[in-house]
Design a protein around this motif. Structure first.
Motif: not given
Lengths: 206, 206
Positions: A174, A176-179, A181-182, A184-185
């Motif tokens: 995830t 890698a894909v949302t790079e 943009f997000w 993880p907290s």
DNA sequence: GTCTATAACGGGATAGAC
DNA sequence: GTCTATCCCGTTATAGAC
């Protein structure tokens, strides 16, 4: 050396999780465990049996705890249908808890991967390990969602398994894909976030 | 022979999907394609490049269609936030549609698997193929769910990816686990069921 | 129980004829 | 472009000394 057998299990767990069953060679495992190749065959006979032993070691106590927590939550419900969130938590929390104390996350990654390796050795794991637990939790979910048609419940459990397994697997894909943009907290509220998401999905519409 | 290159791609697609990247050998692929081993290296140079070619062939048109559908659904929204279900459908439907006409399900299974094979060749696929599409859909989802904190949206997208990938992968694992309790019904309403489940999860609480 | 040594095989890749 | 033949390495598994 302080227990060859356990060091093999630890190394196998980590490398199976990292590279998959086919991708992790016995040679890589024995190198990581600082053990001789023959020791693996002496203790486990075959690569497949080694995988099953790796899974067994952690999953057996996890599944016991799952069943215990489910009984607790049904006892609390006292005859009335259990709450969806409680049932989900009884299933998911033991795996997360083990992953956080003692740093056993490699095992969670491994379990997450095995869901994807359908068709081969992985099926053995699920058939031998999950039959009983799955039966109990499906019944509990059916009671928690009495208005949901049987067939629809099956599909939603399918989606739940997917989201859960992917979360076990870690957030690398995830990210890698949302790079950009997000990112993880902290990990702790993850469990609560997951349960909230799944419960809403299970209760969707009417 | 009617196009060696395509026959190799077809066989590779099927076997990668069935046994994973590491689990499917070139020798198994050329046997299935009734082609000589050297032909693979002539056309694709390496096993890794073959996987990328397999993915490229199907994913490129799928991703184009995804972007087109997303534009449509944003044009229909005419400045107002798009509807969550429509955004999800724009992403998921093209993959399902391709899988049903022409029987390209092997490719879906492969994509589902790749989500689990994190850490190796699979990451290449996601980095090269999904960056642009993911960016656009994340923005659209953020507009569709303006009340949802950025960080929470990231986690929920993570769960969505998991459920979606697992559904692409097929129901074999779920059937093994829910044995006797559930058997998947017809495939068509599956897409609608999945979208309903995911939309409810994305909108959970407030 | 643990090691060395090796068997027996399958893997990806390549050279060179056609 | 396609084939045969082969290289060379890594794989699981086993035999047998200690």
């Amino acid at each position: 050396m302080i227990d060859t057998k356990q060091r093999i299990l630890d190394a196998a767990e980590r490398l199976f999780a990292e590279h998959g069953y086919e991708g992790a060679s016995l040679r890589a495992i024995i190198a990581d465990a600082k053990v001789n190749l023959a020791a693996v065959h002496y203790h486990f006979h075959t690569k497949e049996a080694l995988l099953l032993a790796v899974v067994d070691r952690r999953l057996a106590p996890i599944n016991e705890e799952r069943l215990k927590l489910l009984e607790d939550c049904e006892r609390n419900a006292a005859g009335r249908p259990p709450v969806v969130e409680d049932v989900l938590k009884a299933f998911i929390a033991p795996a997360f808890r083990l992953a956080q104390r003692g740093s056993h996350e490699p095992f969670m990654h491994l379990m997450g991967r095995l869901y994807g390796e359908s068709g081969e050795v992985a099926h053995l794991v699920f058939k031998t390990q999950f039959r009983k637990v799955a039966q109990r939790f499906l019944e509990a979910l059916a009671r928690a969602l009495p208005q949901l048609p049987h067939d629809e419940l099956g599909w939603r459990v399918h989606f739940v398994i997917g989201a859960m397994a992917h979360t076990f697997r870690g957030t690398a894909v995830t990210e890698a894909v949302t790079e950009g943009f997000w990112h993880p907290s902290e990990a702790h509220p993850m469990l609560e976030r997951l349960i909230k998401f799944l419960a809403a999905g299970l209760r969707a519409e009417g």
